[in-house]
Design a protein around this motif. Sequence first.
Motif, PDB file in Angstrom:
ATOM      1  N   ASN A 175      -7.037  41.278  -1.723  1.00 60.06           N
ATOM      2  CA  ASN A 175      -5.610  41.509  -1.897  1.00 60.06           C
ATOM      3  C   ASN A 175      -4.838  41.522  -0.577  1.00 60.06           C
ATOM      4  O   ASN A 175      -3.697  41.960  -0.543  1.00 60.06           O
ATOM      5  CB  ASN A 175      -5.383  42.814  -2.651  1.00 60.06           C
ATOM      6  N   ALA A 176      -5.431  41.037   0.506  1.00 59.75           N
ATOM      7  CA  ALA A 176      -4.762  41.037   1.809  1.00 59.75           C
ATOM      8  C   ALA A 176      -3.555  40.103   1.788  1.00 59.75           C
ATOM      9  O   ALA A 176      -3.621  38.984   1.278  1.00 59.75           O
ATOM     10  CB  ALA A 176      -5.732  40.610   2.900  1.00 59.75           C
ATOM     11  N   LYS A 177      -2.442  40.588   2.353  1.00 65.34           N
ATOM     12  CA  LYS A 177      -1.227  39.757   2.403  1.00 65.34           C
ATOM     13  C   LYS A 177      -1.389  38.619   3.391  1.00 65.34           C
ATOM     14  O   LYS A 177      -0.909  37.518   3.165  1.00 65.34           O
ATOM     15  CB  LYS A 177      -0.022  40.624   2.768  1.00 65.34           C
ATOM     16  N   ASN A 178      -2.025  38.899   4.517  1.00 67.69           N
ATOM     17  CA  ASN A 178      -2.270  37.889   5.553  1.00 67.69           C
ATOM     18  C   ASN A 178      -3.775  37.816   5.820  1.00 67.69           C
ATOM     19  O   ASN A 178      -4.270  38.461   6.738  1.00 67.69           O
ATOM     20  CB  ASN A 178      -1.531  38.238   6.844  1.00 67.69           C
ATOM     21  N   PRO A 179      -4.523  37.045   5.038  1.00 70.58           N
ATOM     22  CA  PRO A 179      -5.972  36.974   5.235  1.00 70.58           C
ATOM     23  C   PRO A 179      -6.331  36.450   6.624  1.00 70.58           C
ATOM     24  O   PRO A 179      -5.686  35.539   7.136  1.00 70.58           O
ATOM     25  CB  PRO A 179      -6.453  36.012   4.155  1.00 70.58           C
ATOM     26  N   VAL A 180      -7.338  37.066   7.221  1.00 74.00           N
ATOM     27  CA  VAL A 180      -7.812  36.655   8.536  1.00 74.00           C
ATOM     28  C   VAL A 180      -9.085  35.832   8.325  1.00 74.00           C
ATOM     29  O   VAL A 180     -10.021  36.296   7.673  1.00 74.00           O
ATOM     30  CB  VAL A 180      -8.123  37.894   9.411  1.00 74.00           C
ATOM     31  N   PRO A 181      -9.138  34.616   8.864  1.00 72.53           N
ATOM     32  CA  PRO A 181     -10.343  33.804   8.682  1.00 72.53           C
ATOM     33  C   PRO A 181     -11.525  34.397   9.453  1.00 72.53           C
ATOM     34  O   PRO A 181     -11.350  35.114  10.430  1.00 72.53           O
ATOM     35  CB  PRO A 181      -9.952  32.431   9.243  1.00 72.53           C
ATOM     36  N   LEU A 201     -21.727  33.099  10.827  1.00 74.65           N
ATOM     37  CA  LEU A 201     -22.037  34.384  11.456  1.00 74.65           C
ATOM     38  C   LEU A 201     -22.071  35.501  10.416  1.00 74.65           C
ATOM     39  O   LEU A 201     -22.907  36.395  10.495  1.00 74.65           O
ATOM     40  CB  LEU A 201     -20.997  34.723  12.534  1.00 74.65           C
ATOM     41  N   TYR A 202     -21.176  35.434   9.450  1.00 74.39           N
ATOM     42  CA  TYR A 202     -21.141  36.473   8.423  1.00 74.39           C
ATOM     43  C   TYR A 202     -22.425  36.486   7.604  1.00 74.39           C
ATOM     44  O   TYR A 202     -22.862  37.533   7.128  1.00 74.39           O
ATOM     45  CB  TYR A 202     -19.929  36.301   7.506  1.00 74.39           C
ATOM     46  N   ALA A 203     -23.067  35.335   7.469  1.00 72.16           N
ATOM     47  CA  ALA A 203     -24.324  35.261   6.732  1.00 72.16           C
ATOM     48  C   ALA A 203     -25.407  36.108   7.398  1.00 72.16           C
ATOM     49  O   ALA A 203     -26.354  36.541   6.742  1.00 72.16           O
ATOM     50  CB  ALA A 203     -24.782  33.815   6.612  1.00 72.16           C
ATOM     51  N   MET A 204     -25.245  36.408   8.684  1.00 71.08           N
ATOM     52  CA  MET A 204     -26.225  37.239   9.386  1.00 71.08           C
ATOM     53  C   MET A 204     -26.132  38.705   8.964  1.00 71.08           C
ATOM     54  O   MET A 204     -26.984  39.509   9.326  1.00 71.08           O
ATOM     55  CB  MET A 204     -26.050  37.101  10.897  1.00 71.08           C
ATOM     56  N   ARG A 205     -25.126  39.050   8.175  1.00 70.02           N
ATOM     57  CA  ARG A 205     -24.999  40.421   7.694  1.00 70.02           C
ATOM     58  C   ARG A 205     -26.186  40.815   6.822  1.00 70.02           C
ATOM     59  O   ARG A 205     -26.495  41.984   6.660  1.00 70.02           O
ATOM     60  CB  ARG A 205     -23.692  40.577   6.918  1.00 70.02           C
ATOM     61  N   ASN A 206     -26.897  39.834   6.313  1.00 68.86           N
ATOM     62  CA  ASN A 206     -28.072  40.137   5.496  1.00 68.86           C
ATOM     63  C   ASN A 206     -29.133  40.888   6.290  1.00 68.86           C
ATOM     64  O   ASN A 206     -29.976  41.565   5.721  1.00 68.86           O
ATOM     65  CB  ASN A 206     -28.652  38.870   4.851  1.00 68.86           C
ATOM     66  N   ILE A 207     -29.090  40.805   7.617  1.00 70.53           N
ATOM     67  CA  ILE A 207     -30.028  41.562   8.452  1.00 70.53           C
ATOM     68  C   ILE A 207     -29.828  43.056   8.208  1.00 70.53           C
ATOM     69  O   ILE A 207     -30.793  43.805   8.071  1.00 70.53           O
ATOM     70  CB  ILE A 207     -29.833  41.210   9.944  1.00 70.53           C
ATOM     71  N   LYS A 264     -16.138  43.848   3.954  1.00 70.19           N
ATOM     72  CA  LYS A 264     -14.696  43.962   3.722  1.00 70.19           C
ATOM     73  C   LYS A 264     -14.156  45.378   3.895  1.00 70.19           C
ATOM     74  O   LYS A 264     -12.974  45.554   4.149  1.00 70.19           O
ATOM     75  CB  LYS A 264     -14.354  43.475   2.323  1.00 70.19           C
ATOM     76  N   ALA A 265     -14.998  46.380   3.778  1.00 74.77           N
ATOM     77  CA  ALA A 265     -14.541  47.764   3.927  1.00 74.77           C
ATOM     78  C   ALA A 265     -14.017  48.029   5.337  1.00 74.77           C
ATOM     79  O   ALA A 265     -13.254  48.964   5.556  1.00 74.77           O
ATOM     80  CB  ALA A 265     -15.670  48.730   3.600  1.00 74.77           C
ATOM     81  N   TYR A 266     -14.406  47.198   6.284  1.00 78.58           N
ATOM     82  CA  TYR A 266     -14.011  47.379   7.683  1.00 78.58           C
ATOM     83  C   TYR A 266     -12.908  46.404   8.093  1.00 78.58           C
ATOM     84  O   TYR A 266     -12.702  46.171   9.275  1.00 78.58           O
ATOM     85  CB  TYR A 266     -15.229  47.176   8.585  1.00 78.58           C
ATOM     86  N   ALA A 324     -14.721  39.940  15.892  1.00 75.30           N
ATOM     87  CA  ALA A 324     -14.840  40.637  14.610  1.00 75.30           C
ATOM     88  C   ALA A 324     -15.105  39.608  13.519  1.00 75.30           C
ATOM     89  O   ALA A 324     -14.267  38.749  13.247  1.00 75.30           O
ATOM     90  CB  ALA A 324     -13.571  41.416  14.307  1.00 75.30           C
ATOM     91  N   VAL A 325     -16.282  39.671  12.917  1.00 74.77           N
ATOM     92  CA  VAL A 325     -16.638  38.764  11.832  1.00 74.77           C
ATOM     93  C   VAL A 325     -16.606  39.598  10.551  1.00 74.77           C
ATOM     94  O   VAL A 325     -17.604  40.148  10.105  1.00 74.77           O
ATOM     95  CB  VAL A 325     -18.026  38.131  12.050  1.00 74.77           C
ATOM     96  N   ILE A 326     -15.392  39.718  10.004  1.00 75.86           N
ATOM     97  CA  ILE A 326     -15.149  40.568   8.839  1.00 75.86           C
ATOM     98  C   ILE A 326     -14.255  39.797   7.875  1.00 75.86           C
ATOM     99  O   ILE A 326     -13.140  39.415   8.248  1.00 75.86           O
ATOM    100  CB  ILE A 326     -14.456  41.884   9.253  1.00 75.86           C
ATOM    101  N   PRO A 327     -14.711  39.564   6.655  1.00 72.60           N
ATOM    102  CA  PRO A 327     -13.831  38.881   5.706  1.00 72.60           C
ATOM    103  C   PRO A 327     -12.672  39.789   5.299  1.00 72.60           C
ATOM    104  O   PRO A 327     -12.799  41.010   5.312  1.00 72.60           O
ATOM    105  CB  PRO A 327     -14.739  38.583   4.510  1.00 72.60           C
ATOM    106  N   SER A 328     -11.558  39.185   4.969  1.00 73.03           N
ATOM    107  CA  SER A 328     -10.401  39.953   4.512  1.00 73.03           C
ATOM    108  C   SER A 328     -10.603  40.394   3.075  1.00 73.03           C
ATOM    109  O   SER A 328     -11.301  39.734   2.304  1.00 73.03           O
ATOM    110  CB  SER A 328      -9.132  39.102   4.594  1.00 73.03           C
ATOM    111  N   LYS A 329      -9.963  41.490   2.719  1.00 74.91           N
ATOM    112  CA  LYS A 329     -10.012  41.935   1.332  1.00 74.91           C
ATOM    113  C   LYS A 329      -9.283  40.918   0.468  1.00 74.91           C
ATOM    114  O   LYS A 329      -8.398  40.197   0.932  1.00 74.91           O
ATOM    115  CB  LYS A 329      -9.362  43.314   1.197  1.00 74.91           C
TER     116      LYS A 329
END
Length: 122
Positions: free
Chosen positions: A66-72, A77-83, A41-43, A59-64
């Motif tokens: 408090n985001a006004k317009n969250p991006v899905p 794919l995000y689960a691969m961040r564990n690598i 989320k920092a990115y 870009a596979v980045i979850p929205s913060k």
Amino acid sequence: AVDQKGRPVRLAISGGHVHDSKLMPEFLDWEVPPLAIVADKAYSSGKIRQDIADEGALAVIPSKRNAKNPVPHDKNLYAMRNIVERFFCKMKDMRRLATRFEKKGANFLNMLYLFSMKLWIN
């Protein structure tokens, strides 16, 4: 940046007072762009998302929260961040890196290169 096997392909360090997202340009500009760039989320800024899209990657980045317009984002794919997280876990097993014996940035980066070579060999 790490590949799908958890081997580092790009490394960069910054000062302790610099936010990690300021280093994003170091991880763009690929000869062969990746299909996706997974980050936490920092990115999630619009500029970083646009830079990734300009690179030709998803870009596979979850929205913060408090985001006004969250991006899905693609949760599979995000689960691969564990690598990346596993890479940091392995890195912290090396005492010299975990406690940052090397105080100069260049020396610390060289230690990261040695650690990375060890991962590539194994």
